[in-house]
Design a protein around this motif. Sequence first.
Motif, PDB file in Angstrom:
ATOM      1  N   TYR A 203      37.305  43.210  38.109  1.00 53.56           N
ATOM      2  CA  TYR A 203      38.726  43.095  37.775  1.00 53.56           C
ATOM      3  C   TYR A 203      39.523  44.360  38.118  1.00 53.56           C
ATOM      4  O   TYR A 203      40.736  44.406  37.893  1.00 53.56           O
ATOM      5  CB  TYR A 203      38.889  42.737  36.296  1.00 53.56           C
ATOM      6  CG  TYR A 203      38.774  41.241  36.064  1.00 53.56           C
ATOM      7  CD1 TYR A 203      39.901  40.439  35.990  1.00 53.56           C
ATOM      8  CD2 TYR A 203      37.533  40.629  35.956  1.00 53.56           C
ATOM      9  CE1 TYR A 203      39.812  39.070  35.798  1.00 53.56           C
ATOM     10  CE2 TYR A 203      37.417  39.257  35.770  1.00 53.56           C
ATOM     11  CZ  TYR A 203      38.567  38.481  35.697  1.00 53.56           C
ATOM     12  OH  TYR A 203      38.464  37.123  35.524  1.00 53.56           O
ATOM     13  N   ARG A 204      38.874  45.338  38.691  1.00 50.97           N
ATOM     14  CA  ARG A 204      39.629  46.489  39.201  1.00 50.97           C
ATOM     15  C   ARG A 204      40.285  46.157  40.525  1.00 50.97           C
ATOM     16  O   ARG A 204      41.197  46.864  40.969  1.00 50.97           O
ATOM     17  CB  ARG A 204      38.688  47.690  39.370  1.00 50.97           C
ATOM     18  CG  ARG A 204      38.090  48.208  38.062  1.00 50.97           C
ATOM     19  CD  ARG A 204      37.020  49.248  38.331  1.00 50.97           C
ATOM     20  NE  ARG A 204      35.922  48.691  39.112  1.00 50.97           N
ATOM     21  CZ  ARG A 204      34.861  49.372  39.529  1.00 50.97           C
ATOM     22  NH1 ARG A 204      34.772  50.675  39.236  1.00 50.97           N
ATOM     23  NH2 ARG A 204      33.902  48.792  40.223  1.00 50.97           N
ATOM     24  N   GLN A 206      42.565  44.043  43.122  1.00 46.98           N
ATOM     25  CA  GLN A 206      43.801  43.273  43.035  1.00 46.98           C
ATOM     26  C   GLN A 206      43.579  41.801  43.342  1.00 46.98           C
ATOM     27  O   GLN A 206      44.185  40.918  42.721  1.00 46.98           O
ATOM     28  CB  GLN A 206      44.851  43.850  43.995  1.00 46.98           C
ATOM     29  CG  GLN A 206      46.242  43.237  43.836  1.00 46.98           C
ATOM     30  CD  GLN A 206      46.843  43.473  42.470  1.00 46.98           C
ATOM     31  OE1 GLN A 206      46.761  44.585  41.932  1.00 46.98           O
ATOM     32  NE2 GLN A 206      47.432  42.439  41.871  1.00 46.98           N
ATOM     33  N   ARG A 209      42.456  40.133  40.197  1.00 47.95           N
ATOM     34  CA  ARG A 209      43.534  40.027  39.207  1.00 47.95           C
ATOM     35  C   ARG A 209      44.560  38.973  39.616  1.00 47.95           C
ATOM     36  O   ARG A 209      45.123  38.274  38.770  1.00 47.95           O
ATOM     37  CB  ARG A 209      44.210  41.383  39.012  1.00 47.95           C
ATOM     38  CG  ARG A 209      43.297  42.440  38.396  1.00 47.95           C
ATOM     39  CD  ARG A 209      44.106  43.596  37.824  1.00 47.95           C
ATOM     40  NE  ARG A 209      44.888  44.267  38.861  1.00 47.95           N
ATOM     41  CZ  ARG A 209      44.455  45.288  39.599  1.00 47.95           C
ATOM     42  NH1 ARG A 209      43.212  45.743  39.425  1.00 47.95           N
ATOM     43  NH2 ARG A 209      45.234  45.851  40.498  1.00 47.95           N
ATOM     44  N   ASP A 210      44.773  38.850  40.924  1.00 50.46           N
ATOM     45  CA  ASP A 210      45.752  37.873  41.419  1.00 50.46           C
ATOM     46  C   ASP A 210      45.344  36.434  41.154  1.00 50.46           C
ATOM     47  O   ASP A 210      46.166  35.517  41.238  1.00 50.46           O
ATOM     48  CB  ASP A 210      45.971  38.050  42.927  1.00 50.46           C
ATOM     49  CG  ASP A 210      46.776  39.313  43.250  1.00 50.46           C
ATOM     50  OD1 ASP A 210      47.396  39.874  42.316  1.00 50.46           O
ATOM     51  OD2 ASP A 210      46.767  39.732  44.419  1.00 50.46           O
ATOM     52  N   SER A 214      41.614  34.864  33.105  1.00 51.63           N
ATOM     53  CA  SER A 214      41.319  35.840  32.062  1.00 51.63           C
ATOM     54  C   SER A 214      39.875  36.313  32.175  1.00 51.63           C
ATOM     55  O   SER A 214      38.960  35.505  32.360  1.00 51.63           O
ATOM     56  CB  SER A 214      41.547  35.219  30.681  1.00 51.63           C
ATOM     57  OG  SER A 214      41.035  36.064  29.669  1.00 51.63           O
ATOM     58  N   PRO A 215      39.644  37.620  32.075  1.00 48.49           N
ATOM     59  CA  PRO A 215      38.254  38.128  32.163  1.00 48.49           C
ATOM     60  C   PRO A 215      37.363  37.632  31.032  1.00 48.49           C
ATOM     61  O   PRO A 215      36.143  37.671  31.145  1.00 48.49           O
ATOM     62  CB  PRO A 215      38.428  39.640  32.117  1.00 48.49           C
ATOM     63  CG  PRO A 215      39.785  39.869  31.540  1.00 48.49           C
ATOM     64  CD  PRO A 215      40.614  38.707  31.948  1.00 48.49           C
TER      65      PRO A 215
END
Length: 344
Positions: A203-204, A206, A209-210, A214-215
């Motif tokens: 999740y570092r 992009q 994250r895009d 949800s983690p």
Amino acid sequence: VNQILLLLLILTVCAILYNRVHQVPSALKNETADLESPEEMEEEIPVVICAAAGRMGAAIAAISSIYSNTEANVLFYVVGLKTTIPHIRKWIENSKLKEIKFKVVEFNPMVLKGKIRQDASRPELLQPLNFVRFYLPLLIQKHEKVIYLDDDIIVQGDIQELYDTKLAPGHAAAFSDDCDLPSTHEMVRSVGMQNTYMGFLDYRKQAIRDLGISPSTCSFNPGVIVANMTEWKHQRITKQLEKWMQRNVEENLYSSTLGGGVATSPMLIVFHGKYSTINPMWHIRHLGWSPDTHYSEHFLQEAKLLHWNGRYKPWDYPSVHTDLWENWFIPDPSGKFKLTRPDS
């Protein structure tokens, strides 16, 4: 003349009535016979299992357990590389498994060229056959519904039950949620396993994250899959998986140092929110994560399918619950594959 015509008319009517009286029962008899003894083909259950070099005994034990616990019409697709196919075929044909229906399918690792990022931490996870599940429609042509199983499993229930898993409209596959069995949560915590997306994706980055996932979302395990081939092809699942494999090569979005499997991460992305679920008792996993942590014997006896996912396999040492696995193992007629045990 009128009398003659009348006589002919009477004879004609009698002939018609005679034919009807004798022919109708005959037709009814044929229909009744068809109803009483329908010639229906028993539905074929295709099961895909890989036979990798160095762990063929796993595939044999899995097949043995499935075949021994069902009356269903199972067709095994045994997938291997060109170098391993003669060995697995000989093993099947020269053991009590010679009665099974099976096809040996060669997987061409060239389809993976440029799609796998080299990872030294667990090189065994990069073996080509780990990615066979991505290419099911290319290997299995004539079936609408297919079961895929990792080799490190045994089946204690009737495989027909797993095959009957209902897939929701628009879903190409069914998996087991990693949060579905409260009885396994203690084991998951005790050995530090991950059961959320955070454990599989970086999740570092992009690109991750895009995705907007949800983690803390519960992950699923693709070691047992019930797949709908029509939906798989319609949604171009294989192409989607390959896209994320290639992006990982370029951007290092996931690795085996996270969740322990580079084949799981792209499936988590592609199938997020778009899969059906398998009965939890049809995928009791984590048996291979620690050589010290055990399930209760009662729980394991109730389980329909056991999965030794993790480093500690039941044909090696150390491992847990090896007796349950060895019940289904058939020794290699060629003597090449041997179990690793404390006294061996």
